[in-house]
Design a protein around this motif. Structure first.
Motif, PDB file in Angstrom:
ATOM      1  N   HIS A  38      -9.407  15.033 -13.875  1.00 21.13           N
ATOM      2  CA  HIS A  38      -8.630  14.038 -14.749  1.00 21.13           C
ATOM      3  C   HIS A  38      -9.166  12.791 -14.518  1.00 21.13           C
ATOM      4  CE1 HIS A  38      -5.869  17.828 -14.188  1.00 21.13           C
ATOM      5  NE2 HIS A  38      -6.499  17.814 -15.554  1.00 21.13           N
ATOM      6  N   HIS A  39      -9.585  11.995 -15.795  1.00 24.16           N
ATOM      7  CA  HIS A  39     -10.016  10.843 -15.606  1.00 24.16           C
ATOM      8  C   HIS A  39      -8.532   9.768 -15.973  1.00 24.16           C
ATOM      9  CE1 HIS A  39     -12.966   7.633 -15.452  1.00 24.16           C
ATOM     10  NE2 HIS A  39     -12.526   6.998 -16.526  1.00 24.16           N
ATOM     11  N   ILE A  40      -8.635   8.803 -15.226  1.00 19.78           N
ATOM     12  CA  ILE A  40      -7.645   7.834 -15.379  1.00 19.78           C
ATOM     13  C   ILE A  40      -8.079   6.957 -16.673  1.00 19.78           C
ATOM     14  CG2 ILE A  40      -6.574   5.541 -14.554  1.00 19.78           C
ATOM     15  CD1 ILE A  40      -6.658   6.683 -11.650  1.00 19.78           C
ATOM     16  N   GLY A  41      -7.033   6.662 -17.381  1.00 13.12           N
ATOM     17  CA  GLY A  41      -7.081   6.126 -18.681  1.00 13.12           C
ATOM     18  C   GLY A  41      -7.305   6.977 -19.919  1.00 13.12           C
ATOM     19  N   GLU A  42      -7.649   8.093 -19.852  1.00 15.30           N
ATOM     20  CA  GLU A  42      -7.959   9.145 -20.762  1.00 15.30           C
ATOM     21  C   GLU A  42      -6.538  10.271 -20.940  1.00 15.30           C
ATOM     22  OE1 GLU A  42     -11.607  11.212 -20.057  1.00 15.30           O
ATOM     23  OE2 GLU A  42     -12.603   9.262 -20.351  1.00 15.30           O
ATOM     24  N   ASP A  43      -6.009  10.416 -22.152  1.00 21.86           N
ATOM     25  CA  ASP A  43      -5.152  11.228 -22.528  1.00 21.86           C
ATOM     26  C   ASP A  43      -3.695  10.697 -21.660  1.00 21.86           C
ATOM     27  OD1 ASP A  43      -6.741  12.475 -24.251  1.00 21.86           O
ATOM     28  OD2 ASP A  43      -7.535  13.677 -22.788  1.00 21.86           O
ATOM     29  N   LEU A  67       0.821  -1.133   0.101  1.00 23.39           N
ATOM     30  CA  LEU A  67      -0.009   0.011  -0.063  1.00 23.39           C
ATOM     31  C   LEU A  67       0.891   1.113   0.138  1.00 23.39           C
ATOM     32  CD1 LEU A  67      -2.965   1.326   0.229  1.00 23.39           C
ATOM     33  CD2 LEU A  67      -2.555   1.178   2.600  1.00 23.39           C
ATOM     34  N   SER A  68       0.482   2.102  -1.034  1.00 23.48           N
ATOM     35  CA  SER A  68       1.539   3.270  -1.090  1.00 23.48           C
ATOM     36  C   SER A  68       1.034   4.420  -0.067  1.00 23.48           C
ATOM     37  CB  SER A  68       1.564   3.711  -2.459  1.00 23.48           C
ATOM     38  OG  SER A  68       0.222   4.113  -2.924  1.00 23.48           O
ATOM     39  N   THR A  69       1.779   5.241   0.008  1.00 23.84           N
ATOM     40  CA  THR A  69       1.410   6.244   0.972  1.00 23.84           C
ATOM     41  C   THR A  69       0.436   7.618   0.277  1.00 23.84           C
ATOM     42  OG1 THR A  69       3.628   6.438   2.160  1.00 23.84           O
ATOM     43  CG2 THR A  69       2.241   8.288   2.460  1.00 23.84           C
ATOM     44  N   GLU A  70       0.786   7.666  -0.828  1.00 24.85           N
ATOM     45  CA  GLU A  70       0.039   8.495  -1.613  1.00 24.85           C
ATOM     46  C   GLU A  70      -0.269   7.995  -3.047  1.00 24.85           C
ATOM     47  OE1 GLU A  70       1.590  12.986  -0.831  1.00 24.85           O
ATOM     48  OE2 GLU A  70       2.905  11.715  -1.812  1.00 24.85           O
ATOM     49  N   PHE A  71      -1.475   8.167  -3.512  1.00 21.32           N
ATOM     50  CA  PHE A  71      -1.813   8.058  -4.796  1.00 21.32           C
ATOM     51  C   PHE A  71      -2.172   8.983  -5.825  1.00 21.32           C
ATOM     52  CE2 PHE A  71      -4.586   5.115  -7.708  1.00 21.32           C
ATOM     53  CZ  PHE A  71      -3.962   4.035  -7.707  1.00 21.32           C
ATOM     54  N   LEU A  72      -1.192   9.508  -6.548  1.00 22.51           N
ATOM     55  CA  LEU A  72      -1.431  10.718  -7.223  1.00 22.51           C
ATOM     56  C   LEU A  72      -1.942  10.664  -8.496  1.00 22.51           C
ATOM     57  CD1 LEU A  72       2.039  12.309  -5.666  1.00 22.51           C
ATOM     58  CD2 LEU A  72      -0.254  12.334  -4.617  1.00 22.51           C
ATOM     59  N   CYS A  73      -2.541  11.693  -8.993  1.00 21.68           N
ATOM     60  CA  CYS A  73      -2.871  11.747 -10.437  1.00 21.68           C
ATOM     61  C   CYS A  73      -1.634  12.468 -11.148  1.00 21.68           C
ATOM     62  CB  CYS A  73      -3.991  12.987 -10.520  1.00 21.68           C
ATOM     63  SG  CYS A  73      -4.345  13.195 -12.174  1.00 21.68           S
ATOM     64  N   SER A  74      -1.171  11.876 -12.352  1.00 19.56           N
ATOM     65  CA  SER A  74      -0.193  11.883 -13.161  1.00 19.56           C
ATOM     66  C   SER A  74      -0.276  13.589 -13.650  1.00 19.56           C
ATOM     67  CB  SER A  74       0.227  10.954 -14.255  1.00 19.56           C
ATOM     68  OG  SER A  74      -0.962  10.756 -15.122  1.00 19.56           O
ATOM     69  N   GLU A  75      -1.500  13.873 -13.774  1.00 16.96           N
ATOM     70  CA  GLU A  75      -1.414  15.127 -14.462  1.00 16.96           C
ATOM     71  C   GLU A  75      -1.521  16.511 -13.561  1.00 16.96           C
ATOM     72  OE1 GLU A  75      -2.397  17.248 -18.135  1.00 16.96           O
ATOM     73  OE2 GLU A  75      -2.059  15.062 -17.757  1.00 16.96           O
ATOM     74  N   CYS A  76      -2.158  16.352 -12.409  1.00 20.74           N
ATOM     75  CA  CYS A  76      -1.978  17.330 -11.462  1.00 20.74           C
ATOM     76  C   CYS A  76      -1.487  17.295 -10.314  1.00 20.74           C
ATOM     77  CB  CYS A  76      -3.286  18.046 -11.425  1.00 20.74           C
ATOM     78  SG  CYS A  76      -4.790  17.014 -10.549  1.00 20.74           S
ATOM     79  N   GLY A  77      -0.971  15.643  -9.810  1.00 21.38           N
ATOM     80  CA  GLY A  77      -0.627  15.535  -8.520  1.00 21.38           C
ATOM     81  C   GLY A  77      -1.603  15.477  -7.375  1.00 21.38           C
ATOM     82  N   TRP A  78      -2.977  15.586  -7.771  1.00 21.68           N
ATOM     83  CA  TRP A  78      -4.213  15.488  -6.694  1.00 21.68           C
ATOM     84  C   TRP A  78      -4.037  13.860  -6.036  1.00 21.68           C
ATOM     85  CZ3 TRP A  78      -8.568  12.653  -5.692  1.00 21.68           C
ATOM     86  CH2 TRP A  78      -9.383  12.993  -4.721  1.00 21.68           C
ATOM     87  N   ASP A  79      -4.134  13.860  -4.899  1.00 15.13           N
ATOM     88  CA  ASP A  79      -3.945  12.659  -3.948  1.00 15.13           C
ATOM     89  C   ASP A  79      -5.184  11.822  -3.933  1.00 15.13           C
ATOM     90  OD1 ASP A  79      -3.222  10.529  -2.680  1.00 15.13           O
ATOM     91  OD2 ASP A  79      -2.457  11.718  -0.843  1.00 15.13           O
ATOM     92  N   TYR A  80      -5.403  10.693  -4.573  1.00 15.89           N
ATOM     93  CA  TYR A  80      -6.618   9.942  -4.193  1.00 15.89           C
ATOM     94  C   TYR A  80      -6.962   9.505  -2.693  1.00 15.89           C
ATOM     95  CZ  TYR A  80      -7.896   9.431  -9.188  1.00 15.89           C
ATOM     96  OH  TYR A  80      -8.346   9.889 -10.413  1.00 15.89           O
ATOM     97  N   PHE A  81      -5.747   9.398  -1.954  1.00 16.72           N
ATOM     98  CA  PHE A  81      -5.764   8.871  -0.540  1.00 16.72           C
ATOM     99  C   PHE A  81      -5.953  10.254   0.348  1.00 16.72           C
ATOM    100  CE2 PHE A  81      -2.962   4.936  -1.530  1.00 16.72           C
ATOM    101  CZ  PHE A  81      -4.147   4.467  -2.047  1.00 16.72           C
ATOM    102  N   GLY A  82      -5.973  11.397  -0.097  1.00 16.12           N
ATOM    103  CA  GLY A  82      -5.630  12.687   0.581  1.00 16.12           C
ATOM    104  C   GLY A  82      -7.067  13.320   1.038  1.00 16.12           C
ATOM    105  N   PHE A  83      -7.004  14.319   1.702  1.00 15.50           N
ATOM    106  CA  PHE A  83      -8.237  15.016   2.518  1.00 15.50           C
ATOM    107  C   PHE A  83      -9.149  15.406   1.250  1.00 15.50           C
ATOM    108  CE2 PHE A  83     -10.615  18.537   3.870  1.00 15.50           C
ATOM    109  CZ  PHE A  83     -11.020  18.226   5.022  1.00 15.50           C
ATOM    110  N   GLY A  84     -10.220  14.886   1.492  1.00 19.13           N
ATOM    111  CA  GLY A  84     -11.553  15.515   0.590  1.00 19.13           C
ATOM    112  C   GLY A  84     -11.905  14.328  -0.635  1.00 19.13           C
ATOM    113  N   ALA A  85     -11.118  13.257  -0.630  1.00 23.25           N
ATOM    114  CA  ALA A  85     -11.266  12.217  -1.623  1.00 23.25           C
ATOM    115  C   ALA A  85     -12.369  11.397  -1.103  1.00 23.25           C
ATOM    116  CB  ALA A  85     -10.196  11.255  -1.696  1.00 23.25           C
ATOM    117  N   THR A  86     -13.509  11.063  -1.959  1.00 23.92           N
ATOM    118  CA  THR A  86     -14.587  10.181  -1.877  1.00 23.92           C
ATOM    119  C   THR A  86     -14.777   9.460  -2.747  1.00 23.92           C
ATOM    120  OG1 THR A  86     -16.031  12.142  -2.825  1.00 23.92           O
ATOM    121  CG2 THR A  86     -15.804  12.236  -0.469  1.00 23.92           C
ATOM    122  N   GLU A  87     -15.633   9.570  -3.629  1.00 22.80           N
ATOM    123  CA  GLU A  87     -15.972   8.559  -4.677  1.00 22.80           C
ATOM    124  C   GLU A  87     -15.030   8.446  -5.700  1.00 22.80           C
ATOM    125  OE1 GLU A  87     -18.487   6.063  -4.295  1.00 22.80           O
ATOM    126  OE2 GLU A  87     -18.739   6.950  -2.294  1.00 22.80           O
TER     127      GLU A  87
END
Length: 386
Positions: free
Chosen positions: A162-167, A131-151
């Motif tokens: 930014h949608h995973i698998g697109e562009d 399990l990684s500490t952070e799960f970051l969007c490659s486009e902007c660095g937004w953390d899927y494990f961070g504060f405010g992540a829900t669905e």
């Protein structure tokens, strides 16, 4: 045959990881490429589609294993069964494709069937569970494990859309929060997670001995977490937990700061609007004061108004007399223009009706018998007699 020969150096590494009382003579040791920085294949349609593992994550995994922490070797990620062996040493290798993490693991003597499959190459891939500490969007660095992540994880879309698998958007796994196990599998999740043979082995101590014989110090070639210092990783799990807690606290404080900043901005806008309105009203008040009149300014108007009322009262009295009415006492006369106008209009209405069009006509002269007299002297038309 892919099994590495047991050497005193290998035995020392195993004893360092599991204790000096383990009989290493019957253990089967193998080296594997466990994980690398290449995109994960075969994960299309999931949150891990084309995900990559950051080099710092691989380094922390290596440090975690080499600090003596227990990483069980199992089959097909079946944690409920007894381990088949154990990973006891790891290192990083650099190549044209990026960075790869290699591991040394051993199997118990009882796992003869698995040992034969590994040596035959019929089973030659592994998979890491971590399990990684952070799960970051490659486009902007937004953390899927961070504060405010829900669905976001289920929708595979970061907080910035930014949608995973697109562009080419994918996740980057940064930091190690928990290293769970190493599995022998038919098909590993990583790109080329192969169990290598003796000819391709790079972690076995014999390779280090060859480097030493050529005048290199092997420890100088190992990447460290900080410059010139050895990092004590005996409590790596707690260290990463503390780090994760600090990251979350920082995220919380950042969110609170953003809220307070937005509130301050709104209040500043309200203050500026009130200041502008105050300035406008102050300007209007000053203009009104400049145009305002003093009681003296109205004296002439008051005098003229009094004269107008007196004139209308006089005309009203004349009309009353003309109508055969008595004059009123001064204290009984109407005192307002409106009342005087009303009374005058009432008394002039009948007078207007009896006036002929074009002005006042003169009555015709009559004689004693009531007959009309001619308006001219007829003698002027007498003829002369000769």
């Amino acid at each position: 045959m892919k099994q590495l020969p047991m050497t005193p150096e290998l035995s020392d590494l195993i004893h360092k990881a599991v204790g000096p009382d383990v009989d290493t003579s019957k253990l089967a040791v193998f080296e594997t490429i466990a994980l690398n920085t290449l995109p994960l294949p075969g994960k299309d349609g999931t949150i891990f589609e084309k995900a990559t593992v950051a080099p710092i994550t691989l380094l922390q995994m290596v440090d975690y294993i080499n600090a003596g922490n227990h990483i069980p070797l199992i089959a097909d990620h079946e944690l409920w069964g007894a381990p088949k062996g154990r990973a006891f040493f790891a290192g990083l290798e650099y190549n044209t494709d990026g960075i790869e993490m290699r591991m040394l693991f051993y199997l118990d003597p009882s796992e003869t069937a698995l040992i034969e499959k590994l040596n035959a190459g019929s089973l030659d891939e592994v998979s890491c569970a971590f399990l990684s500490t952070e799960f970051l969007c490659s486009e902007c660095g937004w953390d899927y494990f961070g504060f405010g992540a829900t669905e976001n994880i289920y929708e595979r879309t970061c907080g910035n859309g930014h949608h995973i698998g697109e562009d080419g958007v994918h996740a980057e796994m940064v930091g190690l929060q928990q290293f769970i196990e190493l599995s022998l599998v038919a098909r590993g999740a990583a790109d080329k997670p192969k169990i290598v043979g003796k000819s391709d082995a790079k972690l076995a101590p014999e390779a280090a001995l060859r480097l030493a014989a050529k005048g290199f110090e092997p420890n100088a070639l190992v990447v460290q977490a900080s410059l010139g210092k050895e990092i004590e990783m005996s409590d790596n799990i707690q260290l990463m937990k503390d780090f994760t807690d600090e990251v979350r606290k920082t995220a919380t404080l950042t969110a609170e700061k953003a809220t307070l900043t937005a509130d301050l901005t709104a209040r500043t806008s309200e203050r500026d609007a009130l200041k502008t309105e105050n300035e406008r009203l102050t300007t209007e008040l000053a203009a009104a004061k400049a145009e305002s009149k003093t009681p003296e300014d109205y004296e002439s108007s008051k005098s003229e108004a009094g004269e107008a009322v007196a004139f209308l009262q006089e005309q009203y009295q004349h009309l009353r007399v003309a109508k055969g009415e008595e004059k009123l006492a001064d204290d009984k006369l109407p005192t307002t223009v409106a009342d005087l106008k009303k009374e005058i209009n009432e008394r002039t209405a009948n007078l207007t009706a009896i006036l002929p069009v074009g002005g006042v006509s003169q009555a015709a002269a009559t004689d004693e018998d009531g007959k009309a007299k001619l308006a001219f002297d007829a003698s002027a038309f007498a003829t002369r007699k000769n």
